[in-house]
Every structure is written in C-alpha cells, then in structure tokens.
Design an enzyme around this catalytic site. Structure first.
Site, short mmCIF file in Angstrom:
data_model
loop_
_atom_site.label_atom_id
_atom_site.label_comp_id
_atom_site.label_asym_id
_atom_site.label_seq_id
_atom_site.Cartn_x
_atom_site.Cartn_y
_atom_site.Cartn_z
CB SER A 16 -0.95 -0.01 1.20
OG SER A 16 -1.92 -1.02 1.02
CB THR A 61 -3.55 -5.03 6.14
OG1 THR A 61 -3.53 -6.28 5.45
CG2 THR A 61 -2.20 -4.78 6.78
CE LYS A 65 -7.95 -6.62 5.31
NZ LYS A 65 -8.25 -7.12 3.97
CG ASN A 86 -10.25 -2.28 3.42
OD1 ASN A 86 -11.15 -1.46 3.45
ND2 ASN A 86 -9.76 -2.74 2.29
CG ASP A 101 -10.31 -5.93 0.47
OD1 ASP A 101 -9.44 -5.25 -0.10
OD2 ASP A 101 -10.11 -6.57 1.52
CB ALA A 129 -16.29 -19.53 2.67
CB ALA A 132 -10.48 -12.37 0.24
CG ASN A 152 -14.47 -22.60 2.20
OD1 ASN A 152 -13.48 -22.21 1.59
ND2 ASN A 152 -14.50 -22.74 3.52
CB THR A 154 -14.24 -25.54 6.09
OG1 THR A 154 -12.86 -25.89 6.13
CG2 THR A 154 -14.91 -25.85 7.41
N GLY A 244 -5.27 -10.77 -10.21
CA GLY A 244 -5.69 -10.17 -8.94
C GLY A 244 -5.02 -8.85 -8.57
P1 NAP Z 1 -8.63 -16.51 4.76
O1 NAP Z 1 -9.70 -15.72 5.44
O2 NAP Z 1 -7.56 -17.14 5.57
O3 NAP Z 1 -9.35 -17.63 3.85
C1 NAP Z 1 -8.57 -18.60 3.18
C2 NAP Z 1 -9.47 -19.40 2.23
O4 NAP Z 1 -8.63 -20.32 1.50
C3 NAP Z 1 -10.52 -20.25 2.94
O5 NAP Z 1 -11.68 -20.33 2.14
C4 NAP Z 1 -9.83 -21.60 3.03
O6 NAP Z 1 -10.71 -22.70 3.15
C5 NAP Z 1 -9.13 -21.65 1.69
N1 NAP Z 1 -8.04 -22.61 1.69
C6 NAP Z 1 -6.82 -22.49 2.29
N2 NAP Z 1 -6.09 -23.60 2.09
C7 NAP Z 1 -6.86 -24.46 1.34
C8 NAP Z 1 -6.65 -25.76 0.81
N3 NAP Z 1 -5.50 -26.44 0.99
N4 NAP Z 1 -7.66 -26.32 0.09
C9 NAP Z 1 -8.82 -25.65 -0.12
N5 NAP Z 1 -9.07 -24.41 0.37
C10 NAP Z 1 -8.10 -23.82 1.09
O7 NAP Z 1 -7.85 -15.58 3.71
P2 NAP Z 1 -8.40 -14.30 2.91
O8 NAP Z 1 -8.11 -13.07 3.68
O9 NAP Z 1 -9.80 -14.59 2.51
O10 NAP Z 1 -7.42 -14.26 1.64
C11 NAP Z 1 -7.44 -15.29 0.67
C12 NAP Z 1 -6.47 -14.97 -0.46
O11 NAP Z 1 -6.88 -13.78 -1.13
C13 NAP Z 1 -5.04 -14.71 0.00
O12 NAP Z 1 -4.16 -15.34 -0.89
C14 NAP Z 1 -4.87 -13.20 -0.10
O13 NAP Z 1 -3.54 -12.81 -0.38
C15 NAP Z 1 -5.78 -12.88 -1.28
N6 NAP Z 1 -6.31 -11.50 -1.25
C16 NAP Z 1 -6.08 -10.71 -2.33
C17 NAP Z 1 -6.56 -9.41 -2.34
C18 NAP Z 1 -6.31 -8.51 -3.52
O14 NAP Z 1 -6.40 -7.29 -3.37
N7 NAP Z 1 -6.02 -9.05 -4.69
C19 NAP Z 1 -7.32 -8.93 -1.25
C20 NAP Z 1 -7.56 -9.78 -0.17
C21 NAP Z 1 -7.03 -11.07 -0.19
P3 NAP Z 1 -11.11 -23.30 4.61
O15 NAP Z 1 -12.17 -22.37 5.15
O16 NAP Z 1 -11.59 -24.65 4.33
O17 NAP Z 1 -9.85 -23.26 5.45
#
Ligand code: NAP
Length: 282
Positions: A16, A61, A65, A86, A101, A129, A132, A152, A154, A244
């Site tokens: 950022s 961040t 959040k 955020n 976001d 789920a 993000a 998802n 889970t 992304g």
């Molecule tokens: P989060 O809350 O930790 O959620 C992670 C998600 O990934 C959950 O749905 C989780 O499923 C799933 N997951 C993780 N490991 C997995 C596996 N081995 N198999 C299947 N599903 C799996 O994270 P978040 O904040 O939502 O962020 C998710 C991603 O988005 C990150 O990589 C982040 O860098 C990216 N992001 C990008 C932006 C952007 O501006 N482009 C903004 C925000 C986030 P379970 O619930 O089953 O664990």
C-alpha cells in the site's frame, strides 16, 4: 501536510505505501503514507489515538480487520455486510470504517472486462469463504446477476457466509459442495478464486475447467504469482482471465480520496510500479 497509514502486524510486506506514494507524487500532494506495525493487544489504543498523532486515517490489514470493524463508531453499509473494515477516516470527529476490497474486486472487473460485463453473466462461482470471499460476494451482490454459488473446503464456512450475506440481496446466494464443483462449473460464466491456493508457496487450485462455458471469465484474487496455475489453466482453455493485482490497486482508491481529497486513477504506470516490486521480491 496530510498523513495516512497502513496498520497491520506484520506490515513490512504491505504494498500500500508504494501505491499511495505513487499517487501522492503523481498528483503533487503534500502528504505522507506510512507503515505502522501494531500488535493486536495495542490495536484498540491505536484506533483511539491515531488522530492525536496527526493522521487523517488509513488502511487496516491483517490481523486487525475484524477488530477495526468492532472498534469504529460508524460503518458504511458495505463494511456492515462484509463484517470487516480496511479503511478508516474521521468525519466531524466520528471514526468511520469502510471495506474497499468489495469495490476493488468489482472495479478491477469493470476495468478489465469493460462496464456492462454482467450482461453476459448469470451465474458466478466463488471458491473460498474466508475474509476476502465475503468482500467479493458483497461486491458481486451490487450487480444485476442472477445467482452466486459459494464453495469452500470447509462447507460450514460457506453456509455461514451465505447466511450472513443473503439478507436484503436481489442476487440468489447458494452454496455448492467443494467435492461437486464439476456440477456447477458448466453453468458459471464467472469463476472466482478467493482461496489462498495458487499463491506462491501454496499448492495450486486444481479444478477442471474443460466443461466451463466457452464465454466464461476466470479471475483469481491471488496476485503472487500474477499468473496463478488457475489462470494459466484457464488461458490454456482459451477462457478470458483477469488477474488479482487490479483488485489491490482499485481497493486503494476510496481511501486516498477520503484522506487526500483527490480521486486517483489506476494507470498502467501504477501497475508497472507494483509489478516491478513484485518481480524484485521474487
Ligand atoms: P482466509 O480468510 O484465511 O481464507 C482462506 C481461504 O482459503 C478459505 O476459504 C480456506 O478454506 C481456503 N483454503 C486455504 N487452504 C486451502 C486448501 N489447501 N484447500 C482448499 N481451500 C483452502 O484468507 P483471505 O483473507 O480470505 O485471503 C485469501 C487470499 O486472497 C489470500 O491469498 C490473499 O492474499 C488474497 N487477497 C487478495 C486481495 C487482492 O487485493 N487481490 C485482497 C484480499 C485477499 P477453509 O475455510 O476450508 O480453510
């Protein structure tokens, strides 16, 4: 001089400051945007005290959040729906919070696909789920789509998301089983990865796109690497893809406008600055 921040723990990886620093320079503004590392235990004090330190507001961040969501005095309707904040600013002495976001995700689709892209999209499949995914779904709900499926690993978290975000939306929000994605993919004109799968150091998101509609768009919110294995697989099937990085750039726009009073543009120059930094970090 107007001062803004990004607060997190850890915070040194945040891009950022590069984004806002680029805009401050491009628009010739007398302002600053700095990283602040605050441990969760100190976040409440930080929230109450940043104004006294001369800050107009800032970004929040991980892992703050949700704490920011509970700590602000007023929230935008969007932040209320997402359940996370955020972006912070003060208005008439009141601490406000937004979740940009959702706007970042949709802004990136608008910029990449052209406004009106929804006309070709009835059904969206959102994978993941987490935090993000909530922002992505909230953003999609503002558009004239017919239905969104959330899948998802889970399943209960997908159910929770749908229960929380369904009320008041004209777009049908349903869950799909992670093991049965093959049944939804042929109907989805937009497929979104919001899981962390495909991120550098993580396993790829391996789904079969061979039965996706020919006009489907595949987008990934993971941007390290920029071309995730999912996007590479989609391109190999001649499907349109959206990476992304644009979401990260577009989510920064509303905060900059609030703190510095100028609506900044997401330009190819800005994208090149961040891409160069991503390359340098490899
Ligand atoms: P989060 O809350 O930790 O959620 C992670 C998600 O990934 C959950 O749905 C989780 O499923 C799933 N997951 C993780 N490991 C997995 C596996 N081995 N198999 C299947 N599903 C799996 O994270 P978040 O904040 O939502 O962020 C998710 C991603 O988005 C990150 O990589 C982040 O860098 C990216 N992001 C990008 C932006 C952007 O501006 N482009 C903004 C925000 C986030 P379970 O619930 O089953 O664990």
């Amino acid at each position: 001089m107007t001062k803004a921040f990004v607060v997190g723990h850890p915070i040194k990886h945040s891009r950022s400051p590069l984004i806002h620093g680029h805009w401050l320079k491009a628009y010739g503004l007398d302002g600053s945007y700095e990283r602040i590392d605050v441990a969760p235990v100190d976040f409440g004090d930080f929230l109450r005290g940043f104004h006294a330190q001369g800050f107009a507001g800032g970004n929040v961040t991980l892992p703050h959040k949700e704490m920011a969501f509970h700590g602000v005095e007023r929230r935008t309707e969007r932040a209320q729906r997402v359940g996370a904040v955020n972006t912070l600013w003060l208005k008439d002495g009141v601490l406000w919070g937004d979740n940009t976001d959702a706007l970042g995700f949709i802004g990136n689709l608008d910029a990449s696909l052209g406004t009106g892209w929804e006309q070709d999209v009835e059904t969206v499949l959102v994978l993941g789920a987490g935090g993000a995914a909530r922002a992505v779904v909230a953003g999609l709900q503002d558009r004239p789509l017919k239905r969104i499926f959330v899948a998802n690993r889970t399943g209960s978290k997908a159910e929770d998301l749908a229960r929380d975000l369904r009320p008041g939306s004209a777009v049908s929000l349903e869950t799909a089983a992670w093991e049965a994605l093959g049944r939804v993919i042929p109907h989805a004109q937009l497929i979104v990865n919001t899981t962390s799968l495909g991120m550098a150091g993580q396993p790829p998101l391996a789904i079969d796109l061979s039965r996706a509609p020919r006009n489907a768009v595949v987008t990934d919110i993971v941007y390290v690497p920029l071309e995730t294995p999912l996007l590479a697989a989609a391109a190999a099937q001649n499907l349109r893809t959206v990476d992304g990085l644009g979401m990260l750039l577009h989510q920064a726009v509303p905060g900059f406008r609030r703190w510095f009073g100028v609506t900044p543009e997401v330009t190819p120059e800005l994208r090149a600055v961040i891409l160069a930094d991503l390359e340098a970090a490899r």
